[in-house]
Design a protein around this motif. Structure first.
Motif, PDB file in Angstrom:
ATOM      1  N   GLU A   1       3.344   6.088  17.928  1.00  0.00           N
ATOM      2  CA  GLU A   1       1.911   6.285  17.652  1.00  0.00           C
ATOM      3  C   GLU A   1       1.598   7.761  17.440  1.00  0.00           C
ATOM      4  OE1 GLU A   1      -0.407   4.581  20.694  1.00  0.00           O
ATOM      5  OE2 GLU A   1       0.200   2.500  20.267  1.00  0.00           O
ATOM      6  N   GLU A   2       2.176   8.627  18.239  1.00  0.00           N
ATOM      7  CA  GLU A   2       1.917  10.061  18.109  1.00  0.00           C
ATOM      8  C   GLU A   2       2.417  10.590  16.768  1.00  0.00           C
ATOM      9  OE1 GLU A   2       3.339  14.224  20.279  1.00  0.00           O
ATOM     10  OE2 GLU A   2       3.699  12.280  21.240  1.00  0.00           O
ATOM     11  N   ILE A   3       3.642  10.248  16.408  1.00  0.00           N
ATOM     12  CA  ILE A   3       4.203  10.724  15.145  1.00  0.00           C
ATOM     13  C   ILE A   3       3.460  10.121  13.961  1.00  0.00           C
ATOM     14  CG2 ILE A   3       6.281  10.779  13.719  1.00  0.00           C
ATOM     15  CD1 ILE A   3       6.404  12.631  16.089  1.00  0.00           C
ATOM     16  N   HIS A   4       3.032   8.875  14.079  1.00  0.00           N
ATOM     17  CA  HIS A   4       2.297   8.241  12.973  1.00  0.00           C
ATOM     18  C   HIS A   4       0.986   8.969  12.710  1.00  0.00           C
ATOM     19  CE1 HIS A   4      -0.473   5.181  11.236  1.00  0.00           C
ATOM     20  NE2 HIS A   4       0.572   4.963  10.464  1.00  0.00           N
ATOM     21  N   GLU A   5       0.277   9.356  13.770  1.00  0.00           N
ATOM     22  CA  GLU A   5      -0.970  10.095  13.586  1.00  0.00           C
ATOM     23  C   GLU A   5      -0.714  11.439  12.908  1.00  0.00           C
ATOM     24  OE1 GLU A   5      -5.068  10.298  13.734  1.00  0.00           O
ATOM     25  OE2 GLU A   5      -3.720   8.641  14.232  1.00  0.00           O
ATOM     26  N   ARG A   6       0.372  12.102  13.297  1.00  0.00           N
ATOM     27  CA  ARG A   6       0.709  13.371  12.678  1.00  0.00           C
ATOM     28  C   ARG A   6       1.081  13.183  11.200  1.00  0.00           C
ATOM     29  NH1 ARG A   6       5.611  16.180  15.438  1.00  0.00           N
ATOM     30  NH2 ARG A   6       4.248  15.811  17.245  1.00  0.00           N
ATOM     31  N   SER A   7       1.765  12.097  10.891  1.00  0.00           N
ATOM     32  CA  SER A   7       2.164  11.838   9.507  1.00  0.00           C
ATOM     33  C   SER A   7       0.953  11.552   8.617  1.00  0.00           C
ATOM     34  CB  SER A   7       3.130  10.658   9.457  1.00  0.00           C
ATOM     35  OG  SER A   7       4.307  10.942  10.186  1.00  0.00           O
TER      36      SER A   7
ATOM     37  N   ASP B   1       0.855  -1.192   0.000  1.00  0.00           N
ATOM     38  CA  ASP B   1       0.000   0.000   0.000  1.00  0.00           C
ATOM     39  C   ASP B   1       0.888   1.238   0.000  1.00  0.00           C
ATOM     40  OD1 ASP B   1      -1.727   2.082   0.445  1.00  0.00           O
ATOM     41  OD2 ASP B   1      -2.957   0.999   1.882  1.00  0.00           O
ATOM     42  N   PRO B   2       0.935   2.019  -1.090  1.00  0.00           N
ATOM     43  CA  PRO B   2       1.848   3.178  -1.141  1.00  0.00           C
ATOM     44  C   PRO B   2       1.492   4.265  -0.145  1.00  0.00           C
ATOM     45  CG  PRO B   2       0.415   3.119  -3.073  1.00  0.00           C
ATOM     46  CD  PRO B   2       0.193   1.841  -2.337  1.00  0.00           C
ATOM     47  N   VAL B   3       0.215   4.445   0.181  1.00  0.00           N
ATOM     48  CA  VAL B   3      -0.160   5.464   1.166  1.00  0.00           C
ATOM     49  C   VAL B   3       0.378   5.078   2.536  1.00  0.00           C
ATOM     50  CG1 VAL B   3      -2.085   6.630   2.286  1.00  0.00           C
ATOM     51  CG2 VAL B   3      -2.213   6.079  -0.147  1.00  0.00           C
ATOM     52  N   ARG B   4       0.193   3.831   2.904  1.00  0.00           N
ATOM     53  CA  ARG B   4       0.693   3.357   4.188  1.00  0.00           C
ATOM     54  C   ARG B   4       2.216   3.420   4.227  1.00  0.00           C
ATOM     55  NH1 ARG B   4      -0.818  -2.585   5.157  1.00  0.00           N
ATOM     56  NH2 ARG B   4      -2.890  -1.778   4.666  1.00  0.00           N
ATOM     57  N   ARG B   5       2.877   3.074   3.120  1.00  0.00           N
ATOM     58  CA  ARG B   5       4.333   3.109   3.088  1.00  0.00           C
ATOM     59  C   ARG B   5       4.862   4.539   3.202  1.00  0.00           C
ATOM     60  NH1 ARG B   5       4.875   0.782  -1.432  1.00  0.00           N
ATOM     61  NH2 ARG B   5       5.504   2.543  -2.739  1.00  0.00           N
ATOM     62  N   GLU B   6       4.210   5.503   2.523  1.00  0.00           N
ATOM     63  CA  GLU B   6       4.628   6.898   2.617  1.00  0.00           C
ATOM     64  C   GLU B   6       4.409   7.446   4.022  1.00  0.00           C
ATOM     65  OE1 GLU B   6       6.033  10.671   1.383  1.00  0.00           O
ATOM     66  OE2 GLU B   6       6.271   8.628   0.634  1.00  0.00           O
ATOM     67  N   THR B   7       3.282   7.060   4.649  1.00  0.00           N
ATOM     68  CA  THR B   7       3.036   7.496   6.028  1.00  0.00           C
ATOM     69  C   THR B   7       4.112   6.957   6.961  1.00  0.00           C
ATOM     70  OG1 THR B   7       0.655   7.469   5.553  1.00  0.00           O
ATOM     71  CG2 THR B   7       1.320   7.547   7.858  1.00  0.00           C
ATOM     72  N   ALA B   8       4.487   5.697   6.765  1.00  0.00           N
ATOM     73  CA  ALA B   8       5.534   5.109   7.599  1.00  0.00           C
ATOM     74  C   ALA B   8       6.877   5.798   7.358  1.00  0.00           C
ATOM     75  CB  ALA B   8       5.641   3.611   7.309  1.00  0.00           C
TER      76      ALA B   8
ATOM     77  N   LEU C   1       7.412   8.942   6.431  1.00  0.00           N
ATOM     78  CA  LEU C   1       7.391  10.233   7.120  1.00  0.00           C
ATOM     79  C   LEU C   1       7.496  10.059   8.627  1.00  0.00           C
ATOM     80  CD1 LEU C   1       4.612  12.090   5.069  1.00  0.00           C
ATOM     81  CD2 LEU C   1       7.085  12.373   4.879  1.00  0.00           C
ATOM     82  N   THR C   2       6.853   9.003   9.150  1.00  0.00           N
ATOM     83  CA  THR C   2       6.924   8.741  10.590  1.00  0.00           C
ATOM     84  C   THR C   2       8.353   8.447  11.021  1.00  0.00           C
ATOM     85  OG1 THR C   2       4.664   7.858  10.540  1.00  0.00           O
ATOM     86  CG2 THR C   2       6.044   7.270  12.429  1.00  0.00           C
ATOM     87  N   LEU C   3       9.028   7.581  10.276  1.00  0.00           N
ATOM     88  CA  LEU C   3      10.398   7.228  10.635  1.00  0.00           C
ATOM     89  C   LEU C   3      11.334   8.433  10.511  1.00  0.00           C
ATOM     90  CD1 LEU C   3      12.296   5.025  11.523  1.00  0.00           C
ATOM     91  CD2 LEU C   3      12.590   4.364   9.125  1.00  0.00           C
ATOM     92  N   GLU C   4      11.146   9.258   9.466  1.00  0.00           N
ATOM     93  CA  GLU C   4      11.979  10.461   9.327  1.00  0.00           C
ATOM     94  C   GLU C   4      11.782  11.401  10.515  1.00  0.00           C
ATOM     95  OE1 GLU C   4      11.078  12.281   5.640  1.00  0.00           O
ATOM     96  OE2 GLU C   4      12.422  11.005   4.466  1.00  0.00           O
ATOM     97  N   ALA C   5      10.512  11.578  10.929  1.00  0.00           N
ATOM     98  CA  ALA C   5      10.242  12.465  12.066  1.00  0.00           C
ATOM     99  C   ALA C   5      10.822  11.900  13.356  1.00  0.00           C
ATOM    100  CB  ALA C   5       8.736  12.674  12.205  1.00  0.00           C
ATOM    101  N   LEU C   6      10.742  10.590  13.542  1.00  0.00           N
ATOM    102  CA  LEU C   6      11.303   9.972  14.747  1.00  0.00           C
ATOM    103  C   LEU C   6      12.817  10.147  14.791  1.00  0.00           C
ATOM    104  CD1 LEU C   6       9.223   6.668  14.855  1.00  0.00           C
ATOM    105  CD2 LEU C   6       9.125   8.521  16.525  1.00  0.00           C
ATOM    106  N   LEU C   7      13.474   9.946  13.649  1.00  0.00           N
ATOM    107  CA  LEU C   7      14.922  10.104  13.614  1.00  0.00           C
ATOM    108  C   LEU C   7      15.336  11.550  13.843  1.00  0.00           C
ATOM    109  CD1 LEU C   7      15.758   7.755  10.599  1.00  0.00           C
ATOM    110  CD2 LEU C   7      16.120   7.291  13.033  1.00  0.00           C
TER     111      LEU C   7
ATOM    112  N   PHE D   1      -1.953  13.008   8.790  1.00  0.00           N
ATOM    113  CA  PHE D   1      -2.472  14.317   8.370  1.00  0.00           C
ATOM    114  C   PHE D   1      -1.541  14.962   7.345  1.00  0.00           C
ATOM    115  CE2 PHE D   1      -4.623  13.846  12.486  1.00  0.00           C
ATOM    116  CZ  PHE D   1      -5.924  14.130  12.106  1.00  0.00           C
ATOM    117  N   GLU D   2      -0.251  14.764   7.475  1.00  0.00           N
ATOM    118  CA  GLU D   2       0.701  15.312   6.516  1.00  0.00           C
ATOM    119  C   GLU D   2       0.507  14.679   5.143  1.00  0.00           C
ATOM    120  OE1 GLU D   2       3.830  17.559   4.930  1.00  0.00           O
ATOM    121  OE2 GLU D   2       2.574  17.782   6.707  1.00  0.00           O
ATOM    122  N   VAL D   3       0.273  13.373   5.100  1.00  0.00           N
ATOM    123  CA  VAL D   3       0.029  12.698   3.820  1.00  0.00           C
ATOM    124  C   VAL D   3      -1.258  13.221   3.183  1.00  0.00           C
ATOM    125  CG1 VAL D   3      -0.558  10.472   2.777  1.00  0.00           C
ATOM    126  CG2 VAL D   3       1.335  10.629   4.379  1.00  0.00           C
ATOM    127  N   GLU D   4      -2.279  13.479   4.009  1.00  0.00           N
ATOM    128  CA  GLU D   4      -3.519  14.042   3.472  1.00  0.00           C
ATOM    129  C   GLU D   4      -3.269  15.421   2.863  1.00  0.00           C
ATOM    130  OE1 GLU D   4      -7.539  14.009   2.514  1.00  0.00           O
ATOM    131  OE2 GLU D   4      -6.261  12.404   3.301  1.00  0.00           O
TER     132      GLU D   4
END
Length: 488
Positions: free
Chosen positions: A253-259, A227-234, A236-242, A261-264
């Protein structure tokens, strides 16, 4: 006393002189007025005499002209009488000639009938029949020749238009994959991503539904998901965590929820960029937002939003070559696959769903028909629909644009998630390890431990019966209970 009397005498004498002067002046003015009146009378008389002389001359000239016109009228009437006589004579001669010709034609017809043994009506019918047969034969030959030339010229012209449009829009071809790569700043970050005893990586995969691959490749990790949407969200989540440096399950979980909205937001931006690139005006905001969601959708490995932009450009160039309104064709081509962003929400083909969605958001009947007919489910009845269909085929048929194997792989992963998600109590399903593992998250208050085992067994049986795949697929059912309290 004498002096006063002298003064009075002088005054009386002065008054008399003044009176005499006044009378003299008055008489002179009267004489001048009389002289001026006589001159005016003389001039008026001369003017009247001149006018009378002119009027007499004009009357004489009018009399002469009237006489000439009268003579001319007599001559014209005489000419008309003469012409009327000649016309009557010509009519008499014409009637006599017509009677003579009719008689001669009747005599010739009787002679022909005697020689041929046919009556006039039969001979006429025979001639008409022969002429009709010959005319039909020539018409059929002409029509076939025109059709042959039109077909040859049409095919040649179509090839030139399609080839020219594709060459003018030389877009890059990039097939979508199911793996994203993320480069790390240092090798030490891999340990922080994995966490103590793998706690962080397990939490990351459970929350995002994406398989995180960490191997011996230096300073590089991979995110694997169909799923490209799920992969892009992940990603962005990993980039933000790093970037943040704090990596633990709650933060993930917090960063994933924020990501999410960013993908949207990125989807909306992608839709606006596509509309701007194709020069489509006054598109409904909901259509723009839905269009942007296709940024993360693929069809046979081809990015759907890129395919729509490419189709719109190709269709617009073909329409310009044919003299058709290119703005309407570009609009229909840009929206023809918009139903692919809605197929998981509404039942039916993406062409019918997209047409109905466009109709509900104010698109014209021409655009709606072109969307519905681009796969032949509805017969195309307009030039715009035919050009939309042709542009779709050109974009999808370009060498390297699509890969059948990628689409088949994606469909298999989607079917894995559908089979697992069809059971009661299932909250989330993730196909991981490139489809070699399926993790099923169940609701602990609905499914107990025995039920989780039954779900795993039933899913494994359905997968073995319905799908074809290499090796084996592991089904993991996760039943997790959480208790959360706040210290105040």
């Amino acid at each position: 006393m004498r002096i006063a009397m002298g003064v009075g005498s002088v005054a009386a004498a002065g008054s008399a002189v003044v009176l005499c002067l006044v009378l003299l002046l008055t008489w002179l003015m009267v004489r001048r007025l009389q002289a001026a009146q006589r001159r005016a009378t003389d001039e008026a008389g001369r003017a009247r005499e001149w006018a009378e002389a002119q009027a007499a001359g004009l009357r004489a000239e009018l009399d002469r002209r009237e006489e000439r016109l009268t003579e001319e009228l007599h001559r014209v009437r005489a000419r008309e009488t003469e012409l009327a006589g000649r016309a009557a004579e010509l009519e008499r001669l014409h009637e006599a000639a017509r009677e003579q010709v009719t008689a001669e034609a009747a005599e010739q017809r009787r002679a022909v009938e005697r020689v041929a043994g046919l009556t006039g009506s039969q001979a006429r019918a025979e001639v008409v029949r022969a002429a009709e047969v010959e005319a039909r034969r020539e018409a059929v030959i002409t029509v076939r020749e025109i059709e042959r030339r039109a077909r040859a010229e049409g095919e040649q012209r179509a090839r030139e238009i399609i080839a020219g449009s594709i060459q003018r829009f030389a877009a890059e071809q990039t097939s979508e994959t199911v793996v994203s790569t993320l480069r790390l700043a240092s090798e030490d970050l891999k340990g922080r991503i994995i966490g103590r005893e793998g706690r962080n990586i397990r939490a990351f995969e459970a929350v995002t539904g994406v398989n995180l691959i960490i191997d011996d490749t230096p300073e590089l990790v991979q995110l694997s998901c169909f799923d490209p949407v799920r992969r892009e969200t992940a990603r962005l989540t990993l980039e933000a965590l790093l970037a943040d440096g704090r990596i633990h399950p709650a933060r993930i979980e917090e960063i994933h929820e924020r990501s999410r909205f960013e993908v949207e937001r990125l989807c909306v931006r992608a839709g606006e960029d596509a509309v701007l690139a194709t020069r489509v005006d006054e598109l409904h905001p909901e259509l723009v937002r839905t269009l942007g969601r296709l940024r993360y959708r693929t069809s046979y490995g081809q990015n759907v939003l890129g395919h729509l932009v490419e189709s719109a450009h190709i269709a617009g160039m073909m329409a310009s070559e044919l003299g058709v309104d290119d703005s309407l064709v570009r609009r229909a081509s840009l929206l023809h696959d918009i139903g692919k962003a809605l197929t998981h929400e509404v039942a039916g083909s993406h062409a019918a769903i997209g047409a109905d969605f466009a109709r509900r958001h104010g698109e014209s009947a021409e655009v709606v028909h072109a969307i519905a007919a681009h796969h032949g489910e509805v017969e195309p009845k307009t030039v715009e629909a035919v050009l939309t269909q042709a542009a779709d085929a050109c974009s999808g048929g370009r060498p390297g644009a699509r890969r059948e194997s990628v689409e088949s792989y994606v469909r298999r992963l989607e079917r894995l998630e559908e089979i697992a998600g069809a059971h009661d109590g299932v909250s989330k399903v993730f196909a991981m390890q490139a489809g070699r593992e399926v993790r099923v998250m169940v609701q602990p208050e609905v499914v107990d431990d025995i039920g989780a085992q039954l779900i795993a067994r039933e899913v494994a049986r359905q997968v073995a019966e319905e799908l074809t795949y290499p090796g084996q697929i592991r089904i993991t059912v996760v039943r997790e209970s959480r208790a959360t309290e706040f210290a105040r």
